[in-house]
Design an enzyme around this catalytic site. Structure first.
Site, PDB file in Angstrom:
ATOM      1  N   PHE A  39       0.957  -1.003   0.032  1.00 17.79           N
ATOM      2  CA  PHE A  39      -0.217  -0.631   0.073  1.00 17.79           C
ATOM      3  C   PHE A  39       0.770   1.296  -0.254  1.00 17.79           C
ATOM      4  O   PHE A  39       0.569   2.554   0.772  1.00 17.79           O
ATOM      5  CB  PHE A  39      -1.111  -0.198   1.173  1.00 17.79           C
ATOM      6  CG  PHE A  39      -2.466   0.572   1.956  1.00 17.79           C
ATOM      7  CD1 PHE A  39      -2.765   0.453  -0.355  1.00 17.79           C
ATOM      8  CD2 PHE A  39      -2.956   1.197   1.694  1.00 17.79           C
ATOM      9  CE1 PHE A  39      -4.784   0.753  -0.249  1.00 17.79           C
ATOM     10  CE2 PHE A  39      -3.730   2.487   1.583  1.00 17.79           C
ATOM     11  CZ  PHE A  39      -4.552   1.161   0.676  1.00 17.79           C
TER      12      PHE A  39
ATOM     13  N   LYS B 239       8.649  -6.115 -10.079  1.00 17.77           N
ATOM     14  CA  LYS B 239       9.332  -6.384 -11.002  1.00 17.77           C
ATOM     15  C   LYS B 239      10.386  -7.368 -10.596  1.00 17.77           C
ATOM     16  O   LYS B 239      10.704  -8.662 -11.912  1.00 17.77           O
ATOM     17  CB  LYS B 239      10.279  -5.759 -11.460  1.00 17.77           C
ATOM     18  CG  LYS B 239       9.749  -4.576 -12.467  1.00 17.77           C
ATOM     19  CD  LYS B 239      10.614  -2.815 -12.546  1.00 17.77           C
ATOM     20  CE  LYS B 239       9.985  -2.097 -11.013  1.00 17.77           C
ATOM     21  NZ  LYS B 239      10.887  -1.054 -10.888  1.00 17.77           N
TER      22      LYS B 239
ATOM     23  N   GLU C 157       1.190  -5.976 -16.663  1.00 18.01           N
ATOM     24  CA  GLU C 157       1.678  -4.765 -17.530  1.00 18.01           C
ATOM     25  C   GLU C 157       2.667  -3.375 -16.461  1.00 18.01           C
ATOM     26  O   GLU C 157       2.985  -2.956 -17.296  1.00 18.01           O
ATOM     27  CB  GLU C 157       0.502  -3.945 -18.364  1.00 18.01           C
ATOM     28  CG  GLU C 157       0.233  -3.334 -18.932  1.00 18.01           C
ATOM     29  CD  GLU C 157       0.595  -3.340 -20.283  1.00 18.01           C
ATOM     30  OE1 GLU C 157       0.584  -4.221 -21.063  1.00 18.01           O
ATOM     31  OE2 GLU C 157       1.950  -2.555 -20.300  1.00 18.01           O
TER      32      GLU C 157
ATOM     33  N   VAL D  78       6.284  -3.358 -16.526  1.00 14.37           N
ATOM     34  CA  VAL D  78       7.091  -2.261 -17.542  1.00 14.37           C
ATOM     35  C   VAL D  78       6.577  -0.969 -18.248  1.00 14.37           C
ATOM     36  O   VAL D  78       5.665  -1.078 -18.532  1.00 14.37           O
ATOM     37  CB  VAL D  78       8.043  -3.282 -18.536  1.00 14.37           C
ATOM     38  CG1 VAL D  78       8.465  -2.514 -19.604  1.00 14.37           C
ATOM     39  CG2 VAL D  78       8.539  -4.143 -17.892  1.00 14.37           C
TER      40      VAL D  78
ATOM     41  N   LYS E 183      13.359  -4.420 -16.243  1.00 10.17           N
ATOM     42  CA  LYS E 183      12.501  -4.604 -17.256  1.00 10.17           C
ATOM     43  C   LYS E 183      12.391  -5.240 -18.583  1.00 10.17           C
ATOM     44  O   LYS E 183      12.190  -5.877 -19.408  1.00 10.17           O
ATOM     45  CB  LYS E 183      11.833  -3.164 -17.545  1.00 10.17           C
ATOM     46  CG  LYS E 183      11.567  -2.029 -16.483  1.00 10.17           C
ATOM     47  CD  LYS E 183      11.790  -1.349 -16.413  1.00 10.17           C
ATOM     48  CE  LYS E 183      10.730   0.173 -15.368  1.00 10.17           C
ATOM     49  NZ  LYS E 183      10.863   1.498 -15.171  1.00 10.17           N
TER      50      LYS E 183
ATOM     51  N   GLY F  53       5.093   6.222 -11.245  1.00 12.72           N
ATOM     52  CA  GLY F  53       4.320   7.622 -11.208  1.00 12.72           C
ATOM     53  C   GLY F  53       3.084   6.654 -10.339  1.00 12.72           C
ATOM     54  O   GLY F  53       2.782   6.287 -11.359  1.00 12.72           O
TER      55      GLY F  53
HETATM   56  N1  HSE Z   1      12.781   3.396 -10.644  1.00 15.90           N
HETATM   57  C1  HSE Z   1      10.934   3.411 -11.757  1.00 15.90           C
HETATM   58  C2  HSE Z   1      11.542   4.092 -13.060  1.00 15.90           C
HETATM   59  C3  HSE Z   1       9.723   3.684 -11.367  1.00 15.90           C
HETATM   60  O1  HSE Z   1      12.153   5.140 -12.413  1.00 15.90           O
HETATM   61  O2  HSE Z   1      11.089   3.939 -14.198  1.00 15.90           O
HETATM   62  C4  HSE Z   1       9.104   2.339 -12.277  1.00 15.90           C
HETATM   63  O3  HSE Z   1       9.395   1.141 -12.530  1.00 15.90           O
END
Ligand code: HSE
Length: 327
Positions: A9, A116, A140, A143, A216, A308
């Site tokens: 959370f 991930k 989804e 990535v 990713k 975000g």
């Molecule tokens: N820390 C990662 C980024 C968050 O900045 O892309 C999203 O996976």
């Protein structure tokens, strides 16, 4: 009635809760649903129908959920149809998300995750487990945040051979590099801002050392390109050595610098690259962007917010809709 359990959370979990509170948006697509458990690392709220507004207020006020059942106990004792596994990423062990996902799949619950770690550590095992138990594992949000890439390739580009995927997979690095490009500030100063924006990983070295991008890339390679690779197969260089002066030199010649991830047969790399200012990969801020090369559709380019709270929630909810809209 769809019964949903939320594990984790933090920013993503709370973003998802805010979307789920808007019943009008979702109910007409997926039908009636209820959240039956919400847990963070400190506690939980479990009920036939959790009041998300109240739980969000508690979390905001106290910084944690009240003492209650652990995630393990919830998985063992509470009936739910789908778990949203949104705990923070641990790329080395995948835990605690890995155990949560395994136990939910074994129990016969679908899993949607933004985490991930478990996929990087054990994609084959988890996808096999899901298949054997007749449930879905959807990811989804792992990535590209809100940028559609996994379902885009799996569904909309189904039938294509994916020859390569190349682009920007880390919003934090892109934010840092585009601010360095514009203001010539050293990267450490901008990293502090990225952390305040809530886009950096809990362990921000994952971002700036290129490990998050590499993770990713491993997910894309294994899930979409039929590979069987792990983090150690990726050649990784981060952005910590990039100086404001490097941007001066690049810009004079019509280039900028971006952290580019690329995967094709026998090639998995993450590193800073010169990118022409006219190249569509020259995106700014927290945007991610990827160029997908396919045999039938040719080149497909996508761009979107890579990090975000609501952006990542958008991807989680899109998986929920994917799971339940075709019933
Ligand atoms: N820390 C990662 C980024 C968050 O900045 O892309 C999203 O996976």
């Amino acid at each position: 009635m769809i019964r949903i359990a939320i594990f984790g959370f933090g920013a993503v979990g709370r973003g998802v809760a805010r979307v789920l509170m808007n019943r009008q948006r979702l109910e007409r697509i997926i039908g009636d649903y209820r959240v039956v458990a919400v847990a963070d690392s400190k506690g939980s709220v479990v009920s036939d129908s959790v009041n998300l507004k109240e739980v969000l207020e508690i979390k905001e006020r106290r910084g944690k959920l009240p003492e209650g059942m652990t995630v393990k106990e919830i998985i063992e004792e509470v009936e739910f149809d789908v778990a949203l596994e949104l705990t923070p990423t641990n790329i080395e062990t995948g835990e605690p998300g890995l155990t949560h996902i395994k136990e939910c799949l074994k129990k016969g619950s679908h899993v949607i995750t933004s985490n991930k770690g478990p996929l990087v550590v054990a994609y084959r095992e988890l996808s096999g487990l899901a298949e054997r138990n007749g449930v879905k594992l959807l990811f989804e949000a792992t990535v590209g945040g809100a940028m559609p890439v996994i379902k885009l390739i799996k569904r909309d580009l189904a039938g294509n051979e994916i020859e390569s995927i190349k682009g920007i997979l880390n919003g934090t690095c892109n934010y840092i590099l585009s601010r360095m490009e514009e203001e010539r500030l050293p990267y450490e100063m901008i990293l502090a801002e990225a952390k305040e924006l809530g886009i950096a990983e809990a362990n921000e070295s994952y971002d700036v050392e290129g490990i998050d991008s590499a993770a990713k890339l491993v997910i894309l390679a294994n899930a979409l390109m039929g590979m069987n690779v792990s983090l150690k197969d990726v050649e990784v260089l981060g952005i910590t050595e990039i100086t404001p002066e490097a941007f001066e030199i690049a810009l004079e010649k019509g280039y900028t610098i971006r952290l580019i991830s690329e995967v094709s047969e026998g090639n998995l790399k993450v590193g800073p690259r010169l990118v022409s200012l006219n190249n569509p990969l020259c995106v700014h801020g927290t945007l991610n962007a990827v160029l997908i090369k396919t045999d039938l559709a040719g080149d497909v380019f996508v761009i979107g917010k890579g990090a975000g709270s609501l952006e990542t929630a958008s991807a989680v909810v899109s998986d929920l809709i994917d799971l339940y809209s075709c019933r």
